[in-house]
Design a protein around this motif. Structure first.
Motif, PDB file in Angstrom:
ATOM      1  N   LYS A 102     -13.405  10.660   4.046  1.00 50.92           N
ATOM      2  CA  LYS A 102     -12.516  11.814   4.071  1.00 50.92           C
ATOM      3  C   LYS A 102     -12.457  12.397   5.484  1.00 50.92           C
ATOM      4  CE  LYS A 102     -11.087  12.156  -0.187  1.00 50.92           C
ATOM      5  NZ  LYS A 102      -9.647  11.982  -0.486  1.00 50.92           N
ATOM      6  N   ASN A 103     -11.234  12.708   5.916  1.00 49.71           N
ATOM      7  CA  ASN A 103     -11.045  13.334   7.223  1.00 49.71           C
ATOM      8  C   ASN A 103     -11.797  12.564   8.309  1.00 49.71           C
ATOM      9  OD1 ASN A 103     -10.098  15.215   9.076  1.00 49.71           O
ATOM     10  ND2 ASN A 103     -11.825  16.592   8.762  1.00 49.71           N
ATOM     11  N   GLY A 104     -11.548  11.253   8.355  1.00 54.33           N
ATOM     12  CA  GLY A 104     -12.314  10.380   9.230  1.00 54.33           C
ATOM     13  C   GLY A 104     -11.659  10.107  10.570  1.00 54.33           C
ATOM     14  N   LYS A 105     -12.290   9.241  11.313  1.00 60.61           N
ATOM     15  CA  LYS A 105     -11.813   8.836  12.630  1.00 60.61           C
ATOM     16  C   LYS A 105     -11.836   7.320  12.706  1.00 60.61           C
ATOM     17  CE  LYS A 105     -12.815   9.303  17.568  1.00 60.61           C
ATOM     18  NZ  LYS A 105     -13.747   9.895  18.588  1.00 60.61           N
ATOM     19  N   VAL A 106     -10.738   6.732  13.167  1.00 62.24           N
ATOM     20  CA  VAL A 106     -10.671   5.280  13.291  1.00 62.24           C
ATOM     21  C   VAL A 106     -11.626   4.831  14.389  1.00 62.24           C
ATOM     22  CG1 VAL A 106      -9.216   3.311  13.867  1.00 62.24           C
ATOM     23  CG2 VAL A 106      -8.312   5.148  12.456  1.00 62.24           C
ATOM     24  N   THR A 107     -12.484   3.854  14.053  1.00 59.99           N
ATOM     25  CA  THR A 107     -13.515   3.365  14.956  1.00 59.99           C
ATOM     26  C   THR A 107     -13.318   1.877  15.202  1.00 59.99           C
ATOM     27  OG1 THR A 107     -15.043   4.971  13.973  1.00 59.99           O
ATOM     28  CG2 THR A 107     -16.019   3.222  15.285  1.00 59.99           C
ATOM     29  N   PRO A 162      -6.652  -0.204   5.029  1.00 61.27           N
ATOM     30  CA  PRO A 162      -5.725   0.659   4.282  1.00 61.27           C
ATOM     31  C   PRO A 162      -4.762  -0.124   3.397  1.00 61.27           C
ATOM     32  CG  PRO A 162      -5.855   1.355   6.570  1.00 61.27           C
ATOM     33  CD  PRO A 162      -6.558   0.041   6.481  1.00 61.27           C
ATOM     34  N   LEU A 163      -4.386  -1.325   3.833  1.00 62.92           N
ATOM     35  CA  LEU A 163      -3.521  -2.153   3.005  1.00 62.92           C
ATOM     36  C   LEU A 163      -4.243  -2.578   1.735  1.00 62.92           C
ATOM     37  CD1 LEU A 163      -2.021  -4.317   5.885  1.00 62.92           C
ATOM     38  CD2 LEU A 163      -0.779  -2.629   4.523  1.00 62.92           C
ATOM     39  N   GLU A 164      -5.529  -2.882   1.864  1.00 59.31           N
ATOM     40  CA  GLU A 164      -6.324  -3.239   0.689  1.00 59.31           C
ATOM     41  C   GLU A 164      -6.523  -2.029  -0.212  1.00 59.31           C
ATOM     42  OE1 GLU A 164      -9.586  -4.763   2.987  1.00 59.31           O
ATOM     43  OE2 GLU A 164      -8.926  -6.822   2.710  1.00 59.31           O
ATOM     44  N   ASP A 169      -5.230  11.963   6.347  1.00 66.77           N
ATOM     45  CA  ASP A 169      -6.278  12.076   7.355  1.00 66.77           C
ATOM     46  C   ASP A 169      -7.547  11.320   6.970  1.00 66.77           C
ATOM     47  OD1 ASP A 169      -7.045  13.707   5.295  1.00 66.77           O
ATOM     48  OD2 ASP A 169      -7.444  15.480   6.530  1.00 66.77           O
ATOM     49  N   ASP A 170      -7.492  10.510   5.909  1.00 64.35           N
ATOM     50  CA  ASP A 170      -8.629   9.675   5.529  1.00 64.35           C
ATOM     51  C   ASP A 170      -8.629   8.381   6.333  1.00 64.35           C
ATOM     52  OD1 ASP A 170      -9.269  11.568   3.668  1.00 64.35           O
ATOM     53  OD2 ASP A 170      -8.558  10.413   1.935  1.00 64.35           O
TER      54      ASP A 170
END
Length: 404
Positions: A157-162, A77-79, A90-91
């Protein structure tokens, strides 16, 4: 007073038998750092909090003064902030490395990561491959973004952290047990090999004796971060000089300006002198109080397992950045405080990051301090000075001393 951080990514290391029991930093010719060491505060600092993964994301957040345990939401996300990716709350973003996998095995799962950076592939070549990848593995809700060199992004979009594995942590290992559990990500990686292995860019790279970028590798998942403004937090106007999207993204999140230096590429042949000149100009002409100069080369050479190239990177930083910046600021009559340090170790023996504390050097042009003869991992430990919470070192640099 002006403030400058020279962040030598991954510079800290371990004693090596090939270097007579010295580290690359000890073996390098560092006339300028050692000159500063004699009149500077030398110590050790823990930049990676206990229990957190030793990455440039957590470590640089810490050095810039943000507690990773409070602010860290993932590396990619920082990149994403740096390259301007459209990212809702929610991405989820993933780092997409273009890696070199072995090609003699029949099954994708049996292949090995030979190079996490595909020979530090150029951004231009990588963009061609990303275009083919984006078209070939197109899925609704997933978007690829071109970054720099081998470092790119995938936004869901509307993902889940894995939970995913960094490719530089498993160099030469069979990849099967490290592939994503998420079926879509896994399928995209397998398909990426079929798309990229015979792409014209990779055919050309093979004929030139370069590593092909024959697979995507997803890792570093996270959600959009929210950093407090650096200027609001510290009362100084700051700028970032880096070729790496991660550092540029931290700057964007912190409300700092990014200064682009032509020829700065994150590799061993980056434009060291250009970075030094840009830093001096920012501090003496452009109204900045604080500049963070990030150099990726020592880290990349650690990942490549080359102590010779790591020494070269350190020597170029010393000769082309440390010395010229000090001289230029002194000649301009500017009072300044300079902090020199790595973010984390990247030992050539293991070819990945470790979470060990790292040595720092803090120089004040207006104050004499009885320091050490040299700046190294060894002298950092010998002083007995230790900063347990790395994010507090920034307050120390900015003379906002808090309990270390």
């Amino acid at each position: 007073m002006k403030y400058i951080v020279v962040l030598c990514d991954g510079m800290a290391d371990e004693p090596l038998e090939e270097l007579g029991g010295r580290t690359p930093l000890e073996a390098a010719r560092t006339v300028n750092m050692d000159s500063l060491a004699k009149v500077s505060e030398i110590g050790m600092v823990r930049t990676v909090p206990e229990g957190m993964a030793p990455g440039s994301d957590t470590a640089n957040l810490s050095v810039i003064g943000y507690d990773p345990k409070e602010y860290y939401t993932g590396r990619s996300p920082l990149e994403a902030l740096s390259i301007g990716a459209d990212m809702a709350l929610d991405d989820v973003s993933f780092r997409c490395n273009l890696v070199t996998l072995s090609e003699e095995e029949e099954r994708y799962e049996d292949r090995h990561i030979l190079d996490h950076s595909s020979g530090e592939i150029s951004t231009e070549e990588a963009a061609e491959l990303l275009s083919a990848l984006s078209e070939g593995v197109k899925r609704e809700g997933y978007t690829f973004y071109v970054g720099t060199s081998y470092r790119h992004l995938l936004i869901q979009k509307n993902g889940k952290v894995t939970e995913l594995t960094a490719p530089h942590d498993i160099l030469t290992k069979r990849i099967g047990e490290y592939l994503p559990e998420d079926g879509v990500l896994r399928e995209m990686m397998v398909k990426s090999y079929d798309i990229l292995k015979d792409h014209p860019v990779n055919k050309r790279r093979r004929t030139e004796g370069k590593n092909p970028a024959n697979s995507a590798w997803f890792w570093g998942a996270g959600t959009r971060p929210a950093l407090r403004s650096f200027e609001e937090k510290n009362g100084v106007k700051g700028a970032m000089i880096s070729a790496v999207d991660l550092l540029k993204g931290i700057a964007v999140g912190a409300g700092m300006d990014n200064i682009v230096v032509e020829g700065a590429n994150g590799g061993l042949d980056t434009n060291y002198a250009g970075k030094a000149q840009a830093a001096v100009k920012a501090l003496t002409e452009d109204g900045y109080d604080f500049v963070y100069v990030h150099i990726e080369a020592p880290d990349e050479m650690g990942h490549q397992g080359s102590f010779q190239d790591k020494i070269t990177a350190i020597e170029r930083i010393d000769e082309q950045i440390i010395g010229p910046v000090r001289t230029a600021l002194e000649d301009a009559g500017t009072d300044f405080r300079m902090l020199i340090l790595p973010d984390h170790p990247t030992p050539v023996r293991v070819r990945t990051h470790t979470s060990d504390p790292i040595p720092y050097l803090l120089y004040d042009s207006t104050e004499y301090i009885a320091g050490m003869d040299t700046y190294s991992e060894k002298t950092g430990k010998q002083t007995g000075v230790f900063v347990e919470k790395g994010y507090r070192l920034m307050d120390h640099l900015l003379e906002k001393d808090t309990e270390q």
